[in-house]
Design an enzyme around this catalytic site. Sequence first.
Site, PDB file in Angstrom:
ATOM      1  N   LYS A   1       0.848  -1.188  -0.026  1.00  0.00           N
ATOM      2  CA  LYS A   1       0.129  -0.209   0.038  1.00  0.00           C
ATOM      3  C   LYS A   1       1.024   1.296  -0.147  1.00  0.00           C
ATOM      4  CE  LYS A   1      -1.735   2.898   2.603  1.00  0.00           C
ATOM      5  NZ  LYS A   1      -1.881   4.012   1.813  1.00  0.00           N
TER       6      LYS A   1
ATOM      7  N   SER B   1       4.722   7.078  10.548  1.00  0.00           N
ATOM      8  CA  SER B   1       4.943   7.856  11.526  1.00  0.00           C
ATOM      9  C   SER B   1       4.792   6.923  12.739  1.00  0.00           C
ATOM     10  CB  SER B   1       3.949   8.970  11.711  1.00  0.00           C
ATOM     11  OG  SER B   1       2.408   8.286  11.513  1.00  0.00           O
ATOM     12  N   THR B   2       5.241   7.513  13.906  1.00  0.00           N
ATOM     13  CA  THR B   2       5.274   6.455  15.372  1.00  0.00           C
ATOM     14  C   THR B   2       3.716   6.435  15.428  1.00  0.00           C
ATOM     15  OG1 THR B   2       7.486   7.387  15.942  1.00  0.00           O
ATOM     16  CG2 THR B   2       5.884   6.812  17.569  1.00  0.00           C
TER      17      THR B   2
ATOM     18  N   GLY C   1       2.428   3.779  13.404  1.00  0.00           N
ATOM     19  CA  GLY C   1       3.377   2.669  13.594  1.00  0.00           C
ATOM     20  C   GLY C   1       2.439   1.748  15.006  1.00  0.00           C
TER      21      GLY C   1
ATOM     22  N   GLU D   1       9.339   0.818  10.920  1.00  0.00           N
ATOM     23  CA  GLU D   1      10.322   1.954  10.910  1.00  0.00           C
ATOM     24  C   GLU D   1       9.600   3.387  11.111  1.00  0.00           C
ATOM     25  OE1 GLU D   1      13.748  -0.704   8.525  1.00  0.00           O
ATOM     26  OE2 GLU D   1      13.359   1.583   8.175  1.00  0.00           O
TER      27      GLU D   1
ATOM     28  N   CYS E   1      13.221  10.694   7.162  1.00  0.00           N
ATOM     29  CA  CYS E   1      13.176  10.074   8.567  1.00  0.00           C
ATOM     30  C   CYS E   1      14.282  10.390   9.539  1.00  0.00           C
ATOM     31  CB  CYS E   1      12.635   8.706   8.576  1.00  0.00           C
ATOM     32  SG  CYS E   1      13.728   7.558   7.556  1.00  0.00           S
TER      33      CYS E   1
ATOM     34  N   GLU F   1       9.163  15.895  15.455  1.00  0.00           N
ATOM     35  CA  GLU F   1       9.730  15.398  14.272  1.00  0.00           C
ATOM     36  C   GLU F   1       8.974  16.615  13.241  1.00  0.00           C
ATOM     37  OE1 GLU F   1       8.391  11.917  12.081  1.00  0.00           O
ATOM     38  OE2 GLU F   1      10.354  11.689  11.271  1.00  0.00           O
TER      39      GLU F   1
HETATM   40  P1  NAD Z   1       2.004   8.215   7.938  1.00  0.00           P
HETATM   41  O1  NAD Z   1       2.311   7.475   8.878  1.00  0.00           O
HETATM   42  O2  NAD Z   1       0.908   9.253   7.983  1.00  0.00           O
HETATM   43  O3  NAD Z   1       1.856   7.234   6.547  1.00  0.00           O
HETATM   44  C1  NAD Z   1       2.589   6.213   6.503  1.00  0.00           C
HETATM   45  C2  NAD Z   1       1.585   5.122   5.682  1.00  0.00           C
HETATM   46  O4  NAD Z   1       0.767   4.810   6.613  1.00  0.00           O
HETATM   47  C3  NAD Z   1       0.827   5.727   4.317  1.00  0.00           C
HETATM   48  O5  NAD Z   1       0.905   4.557   3.411  1.00  0.00           O
HETATM   49  C4  NAD Z   1      -0.398   6.128   5.123  1.00  0.00           C
HETATM   50  O6  NAD Z   1      -1.584   5.738   4.115  1.00  0.00           O
HETATM   51  C5  NAD Z   1      -0.685   4.815   6.091  1.00  0.00           C
HETATM   52  N1  NAD Z   1      -1.613   5.444   7.201  1.00  0.00           N
HETATM   53  C6  NAD Z   1      -1.822   6.357   7.655  1.00  0.00           C
HETATM   54  N2  NAD Z   1      -2.857   6.141   8.598  1.00  0.00           N
HETATM   55  C7  NAD Z   1      -3.379   4.746   8.577  1.00  0.00           C
HETATM   56  C8  NAD Z   1      -4.135   4.325   9.619  1.00  0.00           C
HETATM   57  N3  NAD Z   1      -4.771   4.974  10.424  1.00  0.00           N
HETATM   58  N4  NAD Z   1      -3.990   2.990   9.526  1.00  0.00           N
HETATM   59  C9  NAD Z   1      -3.367   2.267   8.418  1.00  0.00           C
HETATM   60  N5  NAD Z   1      -2.302   3.018   7.750  1.00  0.00           N
HETATM   61  C10 NAD Z   1      -2.344   4.256   7.938  1.00  0.00           C
HETATM   62  O7  NAD Z   1       3.693   8.833   7.777  1.00  0.00           O
HETATM   63  P2  NAD Z   1       3.844   9.825   6.302  1.00  0.00           P
HETATM   64  O8  NAD Z   1       3.467  11.000   6.771  1.00  0.00           O
HETATM   65  O9  NAD Z   1       3.297   9.142   4.960  1.00  0.00           O
HETATM   66  O10 NAD Z   1       5.334   9.689   6.380  1.00  0.00           O
HETATM   67  C11 NAD Z   1       6.070  10.588   7.291  1.00  0.00           C
HETATM   68  C12 NAD Z   1       6.742   9.619   8.527  1.00  0.00           C
HETATM   69  O11 NAD Z   1       7.301   8.507   7.907  1.00  0.00           O
HETATM   70  C13 NAD Z   1       7.552  10.231   9.225  1.00  0.00           C
HETATM   71  O12 NAD Z   1       7.203  10.289  10.604  1.00  0.00           O
HETATM   72  C14 NAD Z   1       8.858   9.701   9.015  1.00  0.00           C
HETATM   73  O13 NAD Z   1       9.707   9.718  10.108  1.00  0.00           O
HETATM   74  C15 NAD Z   1       8.605   8.430   8.492  1.00  0.00           C
HETATM   75  N6  NAD Z   1       9.448   7.638   7.913  1.00  0.00           N
HETATM   76  C16 NAD Z   1      10.350   6.543   8.420  1.00  0.00           C
HETATM   77  C17 NAD Z   1      11.104   6.102   8.005  1.00  0.00           C
HETATM   78  C18 NAD Z   1      12.241   5.098   8.700  1.00  0.00           C
HETATM   79  O14 NAD Z   1      12.941   4.531   7.941  1.00  0.00           O
HETATM   80  N7  NAD Z   1      12.278   5.025   9.767  1.00  0.00           N
HETATM   81  C19 NAD Z   1      11.522   6.283   6.440  1.00  0.00           C
HETATM   82  C20 NAD Z   1      10.684   7.101   5.834  1.00  0.00           C
HETATM   83  C21 NAD Z   1       9.764   7.713   6.559  1.00  0.00           C
END
Ligand code: NAD
Length: 488
Positions: free
Chosen positions: A191, A245-246, A249, A267, A302, A400
Amino acid sequence: MSELSFDEWKKLSNKISFRNKAFINGKFVDSISKKTFQTINPSTEEIITTITECNDKDIDIAVKAARASYEKGHWSKMPPAERKAILLKLAELIRSNLEEFALLDSLDMGKLVQDAVTIDAPGSAMFFQWHAEAIDKMYDEIAPTGPGDLAMITREPLGVIGAVVPWNFPLDMATWKASAALAAGNSLVLKPAEQSPLSSLRLAELAIEAGIPEGVFNVVPGYGEVAGKALGLHPDVDCIAFTGSTAVGKLFQQYAGQSNMKQVWLETGGKSPNLIFADCNDLESAVNMSAFGIFFNQGEVCSANSRLLVERNIQEEFISRLTEKAKQTQPGNPLDPNSRMGAIVNEEQTQKIISYIAQGKKTADLVVGGERVLINNKGCFIQPTIFNNVNPSDAIAKEEIFGPILSVIPFDTEEEALTIANDSEYGLAASVWTDNLSRALRVSDNLNAGTVSVNTVDALSTVTPFGGVKQSGYGKDLSLHSFNKYTT
Ligand code: NAD
């Protein structure tokens, strides 16, 4: 390296065609509901295309296709050398389409096309190649039992992997999951982030062209709260590999608990510290790499080095040089090879960054940037921004931001630097600059982070595991360690 000019990139962007349907069981399909959503170019605010929106019914169809392909064994039980050959072909196909992949990500989420064509797209090919080359070199084990007994320890694929990825490196984040999960023999339901689905859809199409059997690699675009959640809750998914995002996660941990106790590898976010000691001889490199560490990819990284901890006796000189660097890193059209920074992914993220800038202006010294910029009266652009003398407990030092905003915190002693650096809910990455070998080793050892880079920032490579500690998550991508996530 691509030598295309601004005009040539623009021409190519007018010619490019977009895959905009879900990819399930080897075919592009509409969702059952026939619903779609728009994907928008953040540098022009124009709609790029409409994308099929998947919900729980589509996720179920995709998981069933993945399960059926897994059970058939035509991928999961294929001899490793044959799987390797197919994945190497996929790597070559990515290499033959570098400019297309670079454009898809640049248009979708605003990154510089020049970075995408020299870093992201070749990186994706390399990750597939590296994992492909590894699989026929990993041996199983025979346990040291007594005579007459034979105990074999074999590494097997897990089954159906659900991968949920963010928008900041759309192709590469999808690839980090897909390359290892597929190499290990699993079937995959990916996804992509709703902000950036285009490159994942093209990747799945090329996977079929490379010879990956139907049903093994599925892509289900849609919203997180719908499609992502359905994948997290699905009772027949064996493992979720998540980057994001945390907060989200943690939701995946709950989904696993509410459904089938699937494995969940996370991650997540970061607030990585970059420690500059006065005994670093090459301050020029430290300045250049510190700027890169926070301004590359608009700070939407990230492991971005978003907290700069600098020894007080060099603070003034360091920040003055860094400010000059920031002034040279102004945003511009992402398709223009002369632009130094691209657009923020969307209006929502832009507003979030602006609100952090407003908070920073109240409590810290703004030395450069701090404003939104428009290019041709449009777009989500933010100036590279540095706040000096930030209080370590302020929001801009703790949370962040995911934008080109640097918080500078001075320190007097190594002990103080370590205390500030480790005082974070995150632990993804850290950097240390010093020419004192004992200090480099001691500080690296005492930094609570998944990876520590010395005299550089973010020394990321295919051969070293990447992942965090604390609320930056657990489990590793890249390197042979990544196979631990996708095998049992
Ligand atoms: P996000 O957590 O909002 O979204 C990530 C994914 O999760 C997307 O595909 C989104 O559609 C899905 N998602 C969102 N809400 C959801 C829910 N309620 N249930 C299930 N899935 C859901 O993060 P973002 O805004 O897309 O990305 C930025 C974040 O990603 C930052 O916190 C960044 O640090 C992190 N990130 C971490 C790494 C790493 O390797 N640690 C790498 C890149 C980005």
